[in-house]
Design an enzyme around this catalytic site. Structure first.
Site, PDB file in Angstrom:
ATOM      1  N   ASP A  48      13.528  31.007  25.886  1.00 18.49           N
ATOM      2  CA  ASP A  48      13.779  30.809  27.313  1.00 18.49           C
ATOM      3  C   ASP A  48      13.686  32.106  28.107  1.00 18.49           C
ATOM      4  OD1 ASP A  48      14.188  28.171  26.851  1.00 18.49           O
ATOM      5  OD2 ASP A  48      16.230  28.101  27.659  1.00 18.49           O
ATOM      6  N   HIS A  69      15.927  33.437  22.966  1.00 20.50           N
ATOM      7  CA  HIS A  69      15.540  34.030  24.256  1.00 20.50           C
ATOM      8  C   HIS A  69      14.609  35.215  24.026  1.00 20.50           C
ATOM      9  CE1 HIS A  69      19.305  31.900  25.159  1.00 20.50           C
ATOM     10  NE2 HIS A  69      18.847  31.773  26.400  1.00 20.50           N
TER      11      HIS A  69
END
Length: 733
Positions: free
Chosen positions: A100, A252
């Protein structure tokens, strides 16, 4: 109507259009500022700096969320508005790696390298801001078989925004993806999302709405919690699903130091494969068609244009930030140098006053030259001030073809020792050369026809000529009409800029300009330099540089005060500064050869010219960027740091201004205009400088421009009288 009338009307219309047309030299400064402002707006927009909304809604009730969604898989298909939403699960022994918030220029390439080396595809949910800033990374993701999904543009919690904002967040991100990779994607992950069972009455409507736009909404089923940086081992443990369940694993690639994620990733891939897991993208795991479709036509063109605009604006803005840093160094460096050298100059002056003159004082008469063109409102005040001089002078007023009776006014005064020379209009340099030819004495003082001298001004100007090495002396020009706002701005500039500068240049022995309003020259020095030249519009700067190259010393007489009438309108100020600025550029170019010469000329070329270039050309040209970034910081942030930085810079200038005003014994009340001067006056000087560059680059040429005078400066303000060096205070013939 006769045909000739039509022609005449057409000619009149064309003439009116020509009169209304704005000159290029006025348009270019405005256009440059507009372009730079536009690029900063693009940067601020893309960098998510415009009041970003980082609120996260607390959990709410779940009674409106279908139970099969809460108990189902991590993928929700709500694309059919007429039917129920579908919950999709990941098959057993299948891992969908998802990353993300990226791409990130540091961590994303490292992650892509690992994925490629282990042949493990992943799904990257990218933000529009980072995609627009790093399009090559998104392009690489797609080229290497990974999948890309939308993660909004600015990363807000969509449960706080309306449907139109949600749609805009998604469409802007799609635009960036189209421009970066030439594809559209059908995958979406909302910011701050978690598992599907975390959906509630606030977030479920968002999921339904996004589904109606044609997106599969992808949550996660295993959270590595790498954002907490718990260590590579803990990240691997957190990301491991219960065997043999499949999972969408959340990691991430943006948001700070992702070194632990990078360290954990290859170990995690090897460990999961050892347990019989395979790695696939979202659509591969679901056995669905690819989420990517090629972008075509207008969508592709708009996406590429958007990404190109962001790329250019980022590159230009980074350059501008470097320029602002350069301006900061130049401004702070200049002010520091000015303060130190002005202090040194003041100490030297006090020491000379205590010790008294080392050489015999100059008592011989001098010639004062006053070139005048249509100075009927000022010339009487100018000549009367010279008649009150406490040093013997002859005054020559050179009337340069005036049409307002300037010469007649001087002759009607019938003052002793005052002569008038009349000539056809030929410009200031020609007028001064004519005066020099008729001057009777070896020292020549030059002043403007709108200036008044104090009684001691001439005496203070000629005092340094006791040293035979001195070829010229600069006086202290001051603004007489300082009570208006524009007059106060110029007053600050004269005291803090010009005169504090001259103290610095005096110590460095590289004075670049003797002001036309108040200066004195040795006739022999003028003769060797070839007299006043009309090669440039700044004949005072030109002759000063020529004297340096001739080996003469040029010094500053701080007590030789002259009171001049400064322009009282923006238009008049523009005209004056345009001539000064362009003329200074011409003089620098004319004397550029001094840089490689030896002796005094070389010293001036390697010290004086760089100082003039840095402080009178480069710094003023770049100074408006400080104000531009001030506005940028106020709008996009960080507001506090921006304001603090600007106030710090203003504080440095205020310190210099206070010291300069103290040295010149000026009242401090006019410094209240300093903040506005820094904002508005600096922008005006920028436009003048850009216009001068345009004129220089286009090969344009200006003539001596006459400013409209009002006669506002009638006499010098009263000052404490000083004992003269001679008892003969009368003008001489």
């Amino acid at each position: 109507m006769p045909r000739t009338d039509h022609r005449a009307r057409g000619k009149n219309a064309a003439g009116a259009a020509r009169q209304r047309r704005v000159p290029l030299r006025h348009l270019v400064p405005v256009a440059l500022l507009a372009v730079l402002s536009g690029m900063l707006l693009v940067r601020g927009y893309v960098h998510s700096s415009f009041v970003p909304d980082h609120r996260v809604r607390p959990p709410a009730a779940t009674d409106r969320v279908p139970g099969h969604v809460l108990d189902g898989g991590p993928v929700v298909d709500a694309r059919d508005p007429s039917g129920p939403a579908k919950s999709l699960d990941i098959p057993d022994r299948t891992i969908v790696l998802s990353f993300d918030d990226g791409p990130d220029p540091v961590w994303t390439p490292k992650i892509l390298d690992i994925l490629r080396a282990h042949r493990a595809p992943a799904t990257f949910f990218v933000t529009g801001t980072n995609t627009a800033r790093h399009p090559a990374l998104v392009r690489r993701m797609v080229a290497e078989g990974n999948e890309v999904g939308v993660h909004t543009f600015d990363h807000p919690d969509l449960s706080y925004v309306d449907a139109a904002t949600t749609r805009r967040e998604i469409s802007r991100t799609q635009l960036a993806v189209e421009g970066a990779a030439g594809i559209r994607t059908a995958l979406f992950r909302p910011p701050y999302s978690s598992f599907a069972d975390a959906l509630d009455n606030a977030s479920w409507p968002v999921t339904r709405y996004v589904g109606s736009l044609g997106y599969l909404v992808v949550f996660d089923s295993v959270d590595s919690e790498d954002w907490q940086r718990p260590g590579a081992g803990r990240i691997i443990a957190n990301a491991t699903p219960a065997y043999p369940k499949g999972a969408v694993v959340l990691m991430h690639d943006f948001g700070g130091d992702r070194a632990q994620t990078v360290a954990a990733l290859p170990r995690y891939i090897e460990a999961m494969r050892a347990r019989g897991y395979r790695f696939e993208t979202v659509t591969q795991a679901l056995g669905a068609p690819s989420a990517h479709t090629a972008a075509h036509g207008r969508d592709l063109a708009e996406g590429r244009a958007f990404v190109a605009a962001v790329t250019v604006s980022d590159a230009v803005t980074e350059g501008l930030i470097g320029c602002v840093a350069l301006v900061g160094v130049l401004v702070v460096g200049r002010f520091a140098l000015m303060l130190v050298l002005a202090f040194v100059h003041a100490r030297r002056s006090r020491r000379r006053r205590r010790e008294g003159p080392q050489e015999a004082p100059v008592t011989e008469p001098v010639t004062v030259l006053v070139p005048a063109y249509n100075e009927s409102k000022c010339i009487a005040n100018t000549v009367r001030s010279l008649a009150r001089s406490d040093h013997p002078v002859e005054v020559i007023v050179i009337d340069d073809g005036s049409t307002d009776g300037t010469a007649d006014i001087v002759e009607a005064l019938a003052l002793p020792g005052v002569r008038v020379l009349r000539q056809r209009n030929a410009g200031k340099a020609a007028a001064l050369n004519n005066g020099i030819l008729h001057a009777r004495y070896d020292i020549v003082v030059m002043m403007d026809g709108d200036t008044v001298f104090e009684e001691a001004t001439v005496r203070e100007l000629v005092r340094p000529f006791a040293d035979p090495r001195v070829g010229a002396v600069s006086g202290n020009a001051k603004v007489g009409n300082r009570d208006s706002l524009i007059g106060a701005w110029q007053h600050i500039e004269y005291v803090m800029g010009f005169n504090l500068d001259r103290r610095m240049y005096d110590v460095l022995r590289c004075m670049p300009t003797i002001p036309g309003a108040c200066g004195a020259f040795r006739k022999e020095a003028l003769r060797r330099a070839g007299g006043m030249s009309d090669d440039t519009l700044a004949e005072d700067t030109d002759i000063t540089m020529a004297l340096h190259r001739g080996g003469w010393q040029v010094v500053y007489a701080e007590n030789a005060r002259a009171w001049t009438e400064a322009p009282e309108s923006v238009r008049q100020l523009w005209s004056q500064r345009y001539r000064w600025c362009y003329g200074t550029m011409q003089a620098m170019w004319k004397h550029r050869g001094a840089v490689v010469e030896r002796g005094p000329s070389g010293r001036f070329g390697r010290v004086g010219l760089p100082f003039v270039a840095a402080f009178m050309v480069v710094a003023p040209l770049l100074a408006p960027l400080v104000d531009l970034f001030l506005l940028y910081g106020l709008v996009f942030g960080p507001t506090g740091k921006t304001v603090a930085g600007w106030l710090a810079l203003l504080g440095v200038q205020l310190v210099c201004a206070v010291y300069a005003f103290r040295l010149d014994r000026e009242p401090m009340r006019h410094l209240t205009a300093l903040p506005l001067q820094q904002l508005l006056y600096r922008a005006l000087m920028y436009a003048v400088l850009v216009q001068s560059w345009i004129t220089a680059l286009s090969g344009g040429r200006l003539r001596w421009q006459k400013l409209r005078r009002t006669g506002a400066v009638e006499s010098a303000p009263p000052v404490a009288r000083q004992r003269p060096h001679t008892d003969d205070r009368r003008p001489v013939a």
